[in-house]
Motif scaffolding. Structure first.
Motif, PDB file in Angstrom:
ATOM      1  N   ALA B   8      76.777  42.992  70.297  1.00 21.53           N
ATOM      2  CA  ALA B   8      75.712  43.156  70.836  1.00 21.53           C
ATOM      3  C   ALA B   8      75.825  43.166  72.381  1.00 21.53           C
ATOM      4  N   GLY B   9      76.698  44.093  72.585  1.00 19.05           N
ATOM      5  CA  GLY B   9      76.846  44.736  74.147  1.00 19.05           C
ATOM      6  C   GLY B   9      75.519  45.686  74.098  1.00 19.05           C
ATOM      7  N   ALA B  10      76.023  46.602  75.362  1.00 17.55           N
ATOM      8  CA  ALA B  10      74.852  47.632  75.738  1.00 17.55           C
ATOM      9  C   ALA B  10      74.550  48.337  74.419  1.00 17.55           C
ATOM     10  N   VAL B  11      75.604  49.078  73.749  1.00 22.64           N
ATOM     11  CA  VAL B  11      75.303  49.854  72.867  1.00 22.64           C
ATOM     12  C   VAL B  11      74.738  49.301  71.475  1.00 22.64           C
ATOM     13  N   GLY B  12      75.257  48.202  71.095  1.00 25.65           N
ATOM     14  CA  GLY B  12      74.762  47.414  70.053  1.00 25.65           C
ATOM     15  C   GLY B  12      73.155  47.050  70.130  1.00 25.65           C
ATOM     16  N   LEU B  13      72.952  46.601  71.377  1.00 29.85           N
ATOM     17  CA  LEU B  13      71.523  46.443  71.508  1.00 29.85           C
ATOM     18  C   LEU B  13      70.594  47.363  71.639  1.00 29.85           C
ATOM     19  N   HIS B  23      63.530  50.043  60.749  1.00 32.44           N
ATOM     20  CA  HIS B  23      64.527  49.410  59.708  1.00 32.44           C
ATOM     21  C   HIS B  23      64.533  48.086  59.898  1.00 32.44           C
ATOM     22  N   ASN B  24      65.107  47.183  59.066  1.00 34.95           N
ATOM     23  CA  ASN B  24      65.259  45.850  58.843  1.00 34.95           C
ATOM     24  C   ASN B  24      66.786  45.628  59.580  1.00 34.95           C
ATOM     25  N   VAL B  25      66.775  45.125  60.729  1.00 31.05           N
ATOM     26  CA  VAL B  25      68.068  45.147  61.491  1.00 31.05           C
ATOM     27  C   VAL B  25      68.563  43.520  61.700  1.00 31.05           C
ATOM     28  N   THR B  26      69.965  43.320  61.228  1.00 35.33           N
ATOM     29  CA  THR B  26      70.527  42.251  61.720  1.00 35.33           C
ATOM     30  C   THR B  26      71.500  42.436  62.800  1.00 35.33           C
ATOM     31  N   VAL B  27      71.551  41.738  63.746  1.00 34.15           N
ATOM     32  CA  VAL B  27      72.612  41.844  64.784  1.00 34.15           C
ATOM     33  C   VAL B  27      73.539  40.691  64.739  1.00 34.15           C
ATOM     34  N   TYR B  28      74.798  41.220  64.402  1.00 33.24           N
ATOM     35  CA  TYR B  28      75.817  40.133  64.371  1.00 33.24           C
ATOM     36  C   TYR B  28      76.658  39.897  65.917  1.00 33.24           C
ATOM     37  N   ALA B  29      76.204  38.662  66.329  1.00 36.22           N
ATOM     38  CA  ALA B  29      76.813  38.600  67.793  1.00 36.22           C
ATOM     39  C   ALA B  29      77.803  37.417  67.554  1.00 36.22           C
ATOM     40  N   ARG B  30      78.741  37.311  68.460  1.00 37.54           N
ATOM     41  CA  ARG B  30      79.770  36.239  68.512  1.00 37.54           C
ATOM     42  C   ARG B  30      79.348  34.940  69.179  1.00 37.54           C
ATOM     43  N   ARG B  31      78.415  34.957  70.285  1.00 34.40           N
ATOM     44  CA  ARG B  31      78.053  33.877  70.908  1.00 34.40           C
ATOM     45  C   ARG B  31      76.764  33.356  70.347  1.00 34.40           C
ATOM     46  N   LYS B  32      76.732  31.989  70.268  1.00 37.40           N
ATOM     47  CA  LYS B  32      75.422  31.271  69.883  1.00 37.40           C
ATOM     48  C   LYS B  32      74.392  31.542  70.604  1.00 37.40           C
ATOM     49  N   GLU B  36      70.872  32.784  69.686  1.00 37.07           N
ATOM     50  CA  GLU B  36      69.456  32.311  69.901  1.00 37.07           C
ATOM     51  C   GLU B  36      68.318  33.141  70.660  1.00 37.07           C
ATOM     52  N   GLN B  37      68.828  33.819  71.745  1.00 33.21           N
ATOM     53  CA  GLN B  37      68.062  34.636  72.443  1.00 33.21           C
ATOM     54  C   GLN B  37      67.444  35.607  71.734  1.00 33.21           C
ATOM     55  N   LEU B  38      68.401  36.338  70.943  1.00 39.60           N
ATOM     56  CA  LEU B  38      68.068  37.493  70.257  1.00 39.60           C
ATOM     57  C   LEU B  38      66.746  37.003  69.035  1.00 39.60           C
ATOM     58  N   GLU B  39      66.973  35.982  68.380  1.00 38.88           N
ATOM     59  CA  GLU B  39      66.115  35.398  67.787  1.00 38.88           C
ATOM     60  C   GLU B  39      64.788  34.994  67.965  1.00 38.88           C
ATOM     61  N   ALA B  40      64.997  34.499  69.394  1.00 38.11           N
ATOM     62  CA  ALA B  40      63.809  34.155  70.014  1.00 38.11           C
ATOM     63  C   ALA B  40      62.835  35.273  70.667  1.00 38.11           C
ATOM     64  N   GLN B  57      66.944  40.172  63.603  1.00 38.49           N
ATOM     65  CA  GLN B  57      67.606  38.885  62.969  1.00 38.49           C
ATOM     66  C   GLN B  57      68.940  38.852  63.840  1.00 38.49           C
ATOM     67  N   ALA B  58      69.589  37.773  64.049  1.00 39.22           N
ATOM     68  CA  ALA B  58      70.709  37.553  64.636  1.00 39.22           C
ATOM     69  C   ALA B  58      71.581  36.577  63.797  1.00 39.22           C
ATOM     70  N   LYS B  59      72.690  36.814  63.573  1.00 43.10           N
ATOM     71  CA  LYS B  59      73.484  36.098  62.816  1.00 43.10           C
ATOM     72  C   LYS B  59      75.094  36.157  63.421  1.00 43.10           C
ATOM     73  N   SER B  60      75.831  34.997  62.995  1.00 43.04           N
ATOM     74  CA  SER B  60      77.307  35.115  63.276  1.00 43.04           C
ATOM     75  C   SER B  60      78.107  35.880  62.474  1.00 43.04           C
ATOM     76  N   LEU B  61      79.055  36.221  62.659  1.00 44.96           N
ATOM     77  CA  LEU B  61      80.126  37.476  62.235  1.00 44.96           C
ATOM     78  C   LEU B  61      80.290  36.606  60.585  1.00 44.96           C
ATOM     79  N   SER B  62      80.582  35.494  60.557  1.00 44.96           N
ATOM     80  CA  SER B  62      80.896  34.770  59.288  1.00 44.96           C
ATOM     81  C   SER B  62      79.737  34.764  58.316  1.00 44.96           C
ATOM     82  N   ALA B  63      78.594  34.929  58.857  1.00 42.30           N
ATOM     83  CA  ALA B  63      77.342  35.289  57.984  1.00 42.30           C
ATOM     84  C   ALA B  63      77.031  36.592  57.446  1.00 42.30           C
ATOM     85  N   LEU B  64      77.832  37.692  57.821  1.00 42.19           N
ATOM     86  CA  LEU B  64      77.712  38.958  57.328  1.00 42.19           C
ATOM     87  C   LEU B  64      77.837  39.069  55.766  1.00 42.19           C
TER      88      LEU B  64
END
Lengths: 294, 294
Positions: B8-13, B23-32, B36-40, B57-64
């Motif tokens: 979720a750097g510049a290019v990911g965002l 499309h239905n997009v889920t972003v996987y970002a390292r930091r909580k 939270e900000q992406l979800e909000a 949607q935003a999730k942690s990598l472990s939820a991939l």
């Protein structure tokens, strides 16, 4: 002795300040304002927080006369030109203080009877038209290129611990030694934007020092015994906190000494034989020309 | 499609902001905090002074998870690692957005059925955790490395003039073309400390562009028909006022992409065969490590 010094930058003023204590010194300076200030205030040398003042005469180059026992060329390599001292008779001994080997051909072919070259190790910073900061006490190493050793002996007799002279036997080895140091440390610090110590301690810059040293050695194989890679790194560490003159010139958008230090080398040699030196040369030239355009 | 975007750097965002519109997009970002900000707030893209907001949607990598029709790898080259997407089933198509050719071996050997590589020409600057500035509209060039072209076709069908996709046939040529551009312009601007236009207009930097191009061409002779010296200078002039990402990274003491762009090349090749590239590499590494140490 009666000594004429051509050039009133940091090095010219430093020599005038110290030599003027025992000799009759005339400084030849281009600008009238500087000449007036030198005549009025003499030269002031600051060292370790203490100031010393020395009276000198100051004249324009057109007034360069024939009575001097020694004429010292203290202009930068890029300003050195035979026309500077055309009025000096060929019997007058000349002493050249320039960095690099850009003036080597000139030294060899000059019609003067006595020619000397020096490698100046002092740290000097010009504060104003008549004041110089003596930042690091080194030595002035002098070698005879040809001629009589009288004036050199007279300089060696000066016993000023703050301004010592040392005799060298081989002027080419002496100038090349300084060139190896200047050609490697100055461009690298100017490009990296860092103090001398960092180019030796940073492993990537240190790798470049090694490659650059290898290229210079390939060109001058006999120099391996005169200056080692360790010698160059030691110079970096001994002057670890110094910002090289080339770095300061680049930062201030001034002309650098890159031409007298590397210009000759890269033009004489194929970029294929000196690729690192050639890249450093182009990067400094690029920074220099960008700074001077803005 | 259901799309997962890792990073979720510049290019990911930027990708999330545009692709999330259809499309239905889920972003996987390292930091909580970022998740939270992406979800909000979703992703906000600013372009030419106008903002567009897209829910994601935003999730942690472990939820991939395994339901995605496409997974896009939008991390920097130096953060790319197979462990990032180890939980993604091998039937899922992968799209790689990295610069350079550091990931070329990975692309070839991955056990995934469908693998695509992209060369992203957009200018993007991350403003905060959920906002990206779309500074320059380019294209996303995509080539199939292997597998089915379905997901690629779906992307090509998007008709968003601000975010176009272009199909390329030869992924190696596509990545090498971008590499030629990045390997020359980025290190040179980072070392010279100047905008892209200046490395083409300054004659000394321009000479280095030529020498660097020659070295790359020597390594990849067939690229002469894919990208010319003039093409590279044209990219500089078309982005004349831009400060390259590598320059900005060096100025801010951040890690640069030098390893993915030049590291591979200089390690595979003798410094003798790529002396200019090797020197540029060491100078950027030196600046990078100096910046990160202070």
């Amino acid at each position: 002795m009666d000594i004429g010094i051509i050039g009133a930058g940091a090095v010219g003023l430093l020599f005038a300040g110290y030599l003027g204590k025992r000799h009759n010194v005339t400084v030849y300076a281009r600008r009238k304002e500087q000449r007036e200030q030198l005549e009025a205030y003499g030269v002031t040398v600051w060292r370790e927080g203490r100031r010393g003042q020395t009276d000198v005469q100051a004249k324009s180059l057109s007034a360069l006369d024939s009575r001097h026992d020694l004429v010292i060329l203290a202009v930068k390599g890029y300003d050195l030109d035979e026309s500077l001292f055309i009025t000096v008779p060929t019997e007058t001994p000349l002493l050249f203080l320039q960095n690099g080997i850009g003036h080597m051909d000139l030294l060899k072919t000059l019609p003067y009877d006595t020619v000397m070259a020096a490698s100046v190790e002092h740290g000097a910073l010009k504060e104003n038209e008549h004041t110089v900061l003596h930042k690091g006490v080194g030595a002035t190493n002098i070698a005879l290129v040809r001629g009589a050793s009288g004036p050199l002996q007279r300089l060696l007799e000066e016993k000023d611990a703050a301004f010592p002279f040392v005799k060298e036997d081989d002027y080419e080895a002496m100038l090349l030694r300084k060139l190896f140091i200047n050609a490697i440390i100055n461009p690298l610090t100017a490009i990296a934007g860092c103090v001398n110590g960092e180019v030796a301690s940073n492993p990537y810059y240190s790798a470049l020092i090694e490659q650059a040293y290898g290229e210079l050695l390939h060109l001058h194989p006999h120099m391996e015994e005169v200056i080692s890679l360790e010698d160059i790194k030691r110079v970096c560490m001994n002057t670890a906190q110094n910002r090289s003159s080339m770095l300061k010139d680049v930062e201030n958008g001034r002309m650098t000494e890159i031409e007298s230090i590397l210009g000759e080398l890269v033009r004489k040699t194929s970029p294929r034989d000196m690729p690192v030196m050639n890249t450093l040369y182009l990067l400094v030239k690029g920074k220099e020309s960008a700074g001077r355009m803005t």
